[in-house]
Design an enzyme around this catalytic site. Structure first.
Site, mmCIF file in Angstrom:
data_model
loop_
_atom_site.group_PDB
_atom_site.id
_atom_site.type_symbol
_atom_site.label_atom_id
_atom_site.label_comp_id
_atom_site.label_asym_id
_atom_site.label_seq_id
_atom_site.Cartn_x
_atom_site.Cartn_y
_atom_site.Cartn_z
ATOM 1 N N SER A 165 1.076 11.775 -6.625
ATOM 2 C CA SER A 165 2.043 10.816 -6.112
ATOM 3 C C SER A 165 3.129 10.685 -7.167
ATOM 4 O O SER A 165 2.849 10.372 -8.320
ATOM 5 C CB SER A 165 1.355 9.467 -5.867
ATOM 6 N N ASP A 188 5.579 10.772 4.601
ATOM 7 C CA ASP A 188 5.043 9.472 5.024
ATOM 8 C C ASP A 188 6.086 8.565 5.665
ATOM 9 O O ASP A 188 5.848 7.984 6.717
ATOM 10 C CB ASP A 188 4.385 8.770 3.837
ATOM 11 N N ASP A 200 4.174 -1.704 -6.238
ATOM 12 C CA ASP A 200 5.458 -1.590 -5.546
ATOM 13 C C ASP A 200 5.533 -2.428 -4.267
ATOM 14 O O ASP A 200 6.581 -2.963 -3.937
ATOM 15 C CB ASP A 200 5.785 -0.119 -5.273
HETATM 16 N N1 ARG Z 1 2.683 2.543 -12.246
HETATM 17 C C1 ARG Z 1 4.102 2.465 -12.117
HETATM 18 C C2 ARG Z 1 4.546 1.072 -11.751
HETATM 19 O O1 ARG Z 1 3.772 0.342 -11.213
HETATM 20 C C3 ARG Z 1 4.678 3.490 -11.180
HETATM 21 C C4 ARG Z 1 4.329 3.310 -9.720
HETATM 22 C C5 ARG Z 1 4.692 4.465 -8.825
HETATM 23 N N2 ARG Z 1 4.082 5.676 -9.294
HETATM 24 C C6 ARG Z 1 3.930 6.808 -8.588
HETATM 25 N N3 ARG Z 1 3.486 7.837 -9.239
HETATM 26 N N4 ARG Z 1 4.197 6.870 -7.327
HETATM 27 O O2 ARG Z 1 5.664 0.711 -12.000
#
Ligand code: ARG
Length: 401
Positions: free
Chosen positions: A175, A14, A124
């Site tokens: 992911s 990506d 994020d």
């Molecule tokens: N849920 C977690 C957070 O918000 C991890 C986010 C990223 N997770 C992922 N599998 N890409 O901190």
């Protein structure tokens, strides 16, 4: 002058496509920024070459693994930072260190905008953009997946059409985000929250059902930070890595939760954080003997609020900074050794010693040598219960009217 954009670059499909995609959509030059936070995998040099091969005009790569361990993981350990009591903030604490490097790179290369590969549904994006707003208020933010319609299918088609030096066939249904503090896995089959995670999703931990022989480890702390393991001096990064290996082999630190995202969605995530969970367990037990009762009780509340702020993208906020000052003050005497057994998915503390302990054998003992005057307890209890007793007398009186 052509506008320049710094992109948080992972080396994956990506963000590799995002380099050219952003370029075509905005006409800007793209500078790829790759930050090593102990995620393992490819070398920074390989990632740099791929970024340049995908059309980045410059690539900024930084080994931030010690910085991440010292300045992000250690404060999380001191706070016993667990969001919703479960999640050791793996991804949440990596974003601010990446933001620092993005802003640094933007200054170095004269960029006006910062780009990241997050979708519009997660935490994020918030952490990146709130961080950028705080450290570089003049910088703009753009997220190609969210703002420039860069879907997975389009990314694969784009990579193939342009012949980008990146694998497009490998289909990972999950992911994944990982660093030295832990690993997060979501989506696919896991979105049905009744489905148990299958074995293939784990990488940092071996299955706890068939563990090797128990592993006893002694962790020495100074002012809340691990400084030695089994008597061998370690840096924070080395401590986390060593415990990832040893606790990971025992299946310690597997976490399966449905969590409350800041954007209002409940989502299911599987974490593995063997080193982090072993360290937090040991640290908490050392606090139990070295931190005074009222300070310890209050600190639990502060730690919870701290975890929420960090989860919610407020790493650089004034309140988080103030709570850090409080937490730091509580760590002054958190020094000593914790012995724990790692086995079958558990890290169980079975010994503690500290020169700054508040545990007083002569007060605690039920054997001879007791210095505690038990006769004082009677009067104390009388007064301690007085307020509730007066209130309950009133309740009886009113009910009888
Ligand atoms: N849920 C977690 C957070 O918000 C991890 C986010 C990223 N997770 C992922 N599998 N890409 O901190």
């Amino acid at each position: 002058m052509t506008e320049r954009i710094v992109l948080a670059y992972s080396g994956g499909l990506d963000t590799s496509v995002a380099i050219g995609w952003i370029g075509e959509a905005t006409g800007a030059e793209v500078i790829a920024v790759a930050v090593d936070v102990g995620q393992g995998g490819e070398s920074l040099e390989t990632i740099r070459q791929r970024a340049l091969g995908c059309g980045a005009v410059e690539a900024y790569v930084a080994d931030a693994s010690d910085e991440f361990a010292d300045e992000y993981c250690m404060p999380t350990l001191k706070a016993n930072g667990l969001y919703q009591g479960h999640y050791p903030l793996v991804s949440a604490i990596s974003r601010p260190v990446i933001v620092k490097h993005l802003v640094k790179a933007a200054r170095e290369f004269g960029a006006t905008t910062v780009a990241h590969g997050c979708t519009g549904k997660g935490n994020d994006q918030v952490r990146f953009e709130v961080g950028i707003q705080t450290l570089g208020p003049d910088l703009k933010c753009i997220a190609p997946v969210r703002d420039l319609a860069l879907t997975r299918d389009k990314a694969i088609a784009f990579a193939e059409e342009k012949g980008l030096p990146i694998e497009t066939t490998k289909k990972n249904p999950y992911s994944i985000d990982q660093n030295v503090w832990g690993r997060a896995v979501e989506t696919g089959y896991l979105e049905d929250i009744w489905n148990a995670p299958t074995k293939d999703i784990y990488d940092y931990t071996a299955t706890p059902e068939f563990p090797p022989a128990p592993d006893e480890v002694t962790i020495s702390f100074e002012a809340g930070v691990p400084v030695a393991i089994d008597g061998v001096k370690v840096t924070p990064l080395q401590a986390i890595k060593e415990l990832n290996r040893r606790a990971g082999a025992q299946g310690v630190g597997r976490i399966d939760v449905v969590e409350d995202r800041l954007v209002g969605i409940k989502s299911r995530e599987i974490y593995e954080a063997p080193g982090a969970m072993a360290l937090i367990t040991a640290h908490k037990h050392l606090e139990d003997i070295t931190v005074e009762r009222e300070q310890a009780r209050f600190k639990a509340t502060v730690g919870q609020r701290w975890a929420e702020l960090v989860y919610d993208g407020q790493w650089f906020s004034p309140l988080k900074r103030s709570l850090d000052a409080f937490i730091e003050d509580t760590q002054k005497y958190v020094s000593g050794d914790i012995r724990m057994t790692l086995h079958g998915g558990q890290a169980i503390v079975n010994g503690r010693r500290s020169d700054t302990s508040l545990y007083d054998f002569s007060l605690a003992t039920y054997d001879t040598g007791d210095t505690f005057d038990q006769s004082q307890a009677k009067g104390f209890i009388e007064l301690w219960g007085m307020s509730a007793k007066v209130a309950s007398g009133r309740d009886i009186r009113v009910a009888g009217q």
